[in-house]
Design a protein around this motif. Structure first.
Motif, PDB file in Angstrom:
ATOM      1  N   LYS A   2     -47.385 -21.987  57.723  1.00  0.00           N
ATOM      2  CA  LYS A   2     -48.711 -22.669  57.846  1.00  0.00           C
ATOM      3  C   LYS A   2     -48.812 -23.423  59.280  1.00  0.00           C
ATOM      4  N   LYS A   3     -49.624 -22.456  59.825  1.00  0.00           N
ATOM      5  CA  LYS A   3     -49.640 -23.292  61.217  1.00  0.00           C
ATOM      6  C   LYS A   3     -50.518 -24.499  61.621  1.00  0.00           C
ATOM      7  N   LEU A   4     -49.652 -25.542  61.149  1.00  0.00           N
ATOM      8  CA  LEU A   4     -50.350 -26.737  61.466  1.00  0.00           C
ATOM      9  C   LEU A   4     -49.496 -28.066  61.826  1.00  0.00           C
ATOM     10  N   LYS A   5     -50.025 -28.410  63.134  1.00  0.00           N
ATOM     11  CA  LYS A   5     -49.176 -29.474  63.892  1.00  0.00           C
ATOM     12  C   LYS A   5     -48.667 -30.424  62.946  1.00  0.00           C
ATOM     13  N   LEU A  77     -49.457 -24.753  43.290  1.00  0.00           N
ATOM     14  CA  LEU A  77     -50.330 -25.333  44.498  1.00  0.00           C
ATOM     15  C   LEU A  77     -50.796 -23.978  45.277  1.00  0.00           C
ATOM     16  N   THR A  78     -50.819 -22.589  44.876  1.00  0.00           N
ATOM     17  CA  THR A  78     -50.975 -22.273  46.023  1.00  0.00           C
ATOM     18  C   THR A  78     -52.700 -22.071  46.493  1.00  0.00           C
ATOM     19  N   GLY A  79     -53.001 -23.112  46.430  1.00  0.00           N
ATOM     20  CA  GLY A  79     -54.433 -23.389  46.797  1.00  0.00           C
ATOM     21  C   GLY A  79     -54.000 -24.578  47.809  1.00  0.00           C
ATOM     22  N   LEU A  80     -52.792 -24.961  48.055  1.00  0.00           N
ATOM     23  CA  LEU A  80     -53.284 -25.611  49.290  1.00  0.00           C
ATOM     24  C   LEU A  80     -52.092 -24.928  50.200  1.00  0.00           C
ATOM     25  N   TRP A  81     -51.369 -24.420  49.354  1.00  0.00           N
ATOM     26  CA  TRP A  81     -49.713 -24.076  50.448  1.00  0.00           C
ATOM     27  C   TRP A  81     -49.666 -22.439  49.075  1.00  0.00           C
ATOM     28  N   PRO A  82     -49.939 -21.171  50.240  1.00  0.00           N
ATOM     29  CA  PRO A  82     -50.225 -20.121  49.584  1.00  0.00           C
ATOM     30  C   PRO A  82     -48.377 -19.709  49.064  1.00  0.00           C
TER      31      PRO A  82
END
Length: 345
Positions: A2-5, A77-82
């Protein structure tokens, strides 16, 4: 990955995964374990006749007459976080006239996270965040067909390394890890044999209070403790039809997250409290104790989760193999499959 700051901000300063958890933390404690239970819409409080009783209702433990273990894996919940997945291990050990002991281990991770700072294309950290809980239970049949159970659990939540939290949010003073504990309590009236003298023949009634304990805190400075998802579960179950070849069971539950209950009642009234509660209903059809089919319905109005849950399983000797699916209850594309293996000693 996840490349999310903002990933740290979301995890540390707000609840995640379920908007209907009313500002509670460690909401992974409300995820429904067990492929069998999920296939029945998670209406399992008044059933609780396998190792997942250690989660749904410890009052069911004294009715389990054989030592058993249960393992479950689920992509989550792979639709949110694979990369997110959820694991459950449970066991129950009867102690004869002394009652029964049991326990479970729950693990949830969203996979590897990459942390970035503004203006940089290279990650400053890679880490795996996770939630982890260990529960120990004891159950005893205090009266005929009436079981009572208690449980205590240790909860550990790792969201991010301390140095990273301090760097991204200096005002926090660091943190990123939370540790706490909680208690469970459950009661199960389980009249499984038709009795002319019984007022409610063949009707099982379950009640449990889960996750009662002090809150959890992730930062060293600023903010307070986030409450645990204190939960009330009430359920009914009954066999609609039973014969040597066929068993057909109906079950229904109400689940209420109790955080902010008084404020919600004072501000919005009972109608909102009832509307916000989670509703479950499910059935299980079993043929010759060999193959089972299950279907259920779940409705979480506040969290916008509603729809069909389904599954099935087979028994091979002392092994039970089950699958449960709850993907349809979400309003986004995701794959949620529970795979369970249960063994009776």
């Amino acid at each position: 990955m996840k490349k999310l700051k903002d990933f740290l901000l979301v995890l540390i300063f707000s609840p995640y995964l379920f908007s209907s958890a009313n500002d509670a933390a460690v909401v992974f404690l409300t995820i429904f374990p067990g492929a069998r239970a999920v296939g029945m819409g998670a209406a399992f409080t008044a059933v609780s006749d396998d190792a997942t009783a250690t989660f749904y209702n410890p009052g069911g433990l004294p009715f389990i007459k054989n030592f058993e273990v249960s393992l479950q894996h689920s992509n989550w919940l792979t639709g949110l976080w694979p990369d997110m997945y959820y694991e459950f291990f449970g066991f129950v050990k009867p102690l004869g006239e002394l009652g029964s002991v049991g326990g479970n281990v729950i693990y949830l991770t969203t996979g590897e996270t990459e942390a970035y700072i503004e203006g940089s294309d290279a990650p400053i950290a890679r880490f795996v965040n996770f939630d982890f809980a260990v529960t120990l239970n004891y159950g005893y049949e205090v009266f005929k067909n009436l079981g009572v159970g208690i449980g205590t659990k240790f909860i550990y939540s790792f969201l991010a390394p301390d140095w990273l939290v301090k760097r991204v949010f200096p005002e926090s003073g660091g943190g990123g890890t939370g540790i706490t504990y909680a208690f469970d309590f459950g009661v199960l009236y389980k009249s499984v044999i038709m009795e002319e003298s019984s007022i409610l023949p063949s009707l099982s009634m379950g009640f449990s209070l889960l996750n009662f304990g002090p809150g959890i805190r992730y930062t060293r400075q600023g903010g307070g403790e986030d409450p645990l998802p204190r939960t009330l579960k009430v359920g009914l179950a009954m066999p609609l039809y039973e014969s040597e070849a066929v068993r057909f069971i109906f079950a229904t539950d109400i689940t209420k997250i109790l955080v902010n209950l008084k404020a919600d009642y004072d501000e919005k009234g009972f109608s909102y409290v009832w509307w916000e509660a989670w509703k479950h209903v499910g059935v299980e059809f079993t043929y010759y104790d060999f193959v089972s089919l299950r279907i259920g319905y779940f409705h979480d109005a506040e969290g916008v989760r509603k729809g069909t849950m389904f599954g099935g399983g087979v028994k091979l000797g002392k092994f039970y193999f089950d699958v449960g699916v709850d993907s349809p209850i979400y309003d986004f594309d995701t794959d949620n499959y529970r795979f369970s293996l249960r063994y009776i000693f």
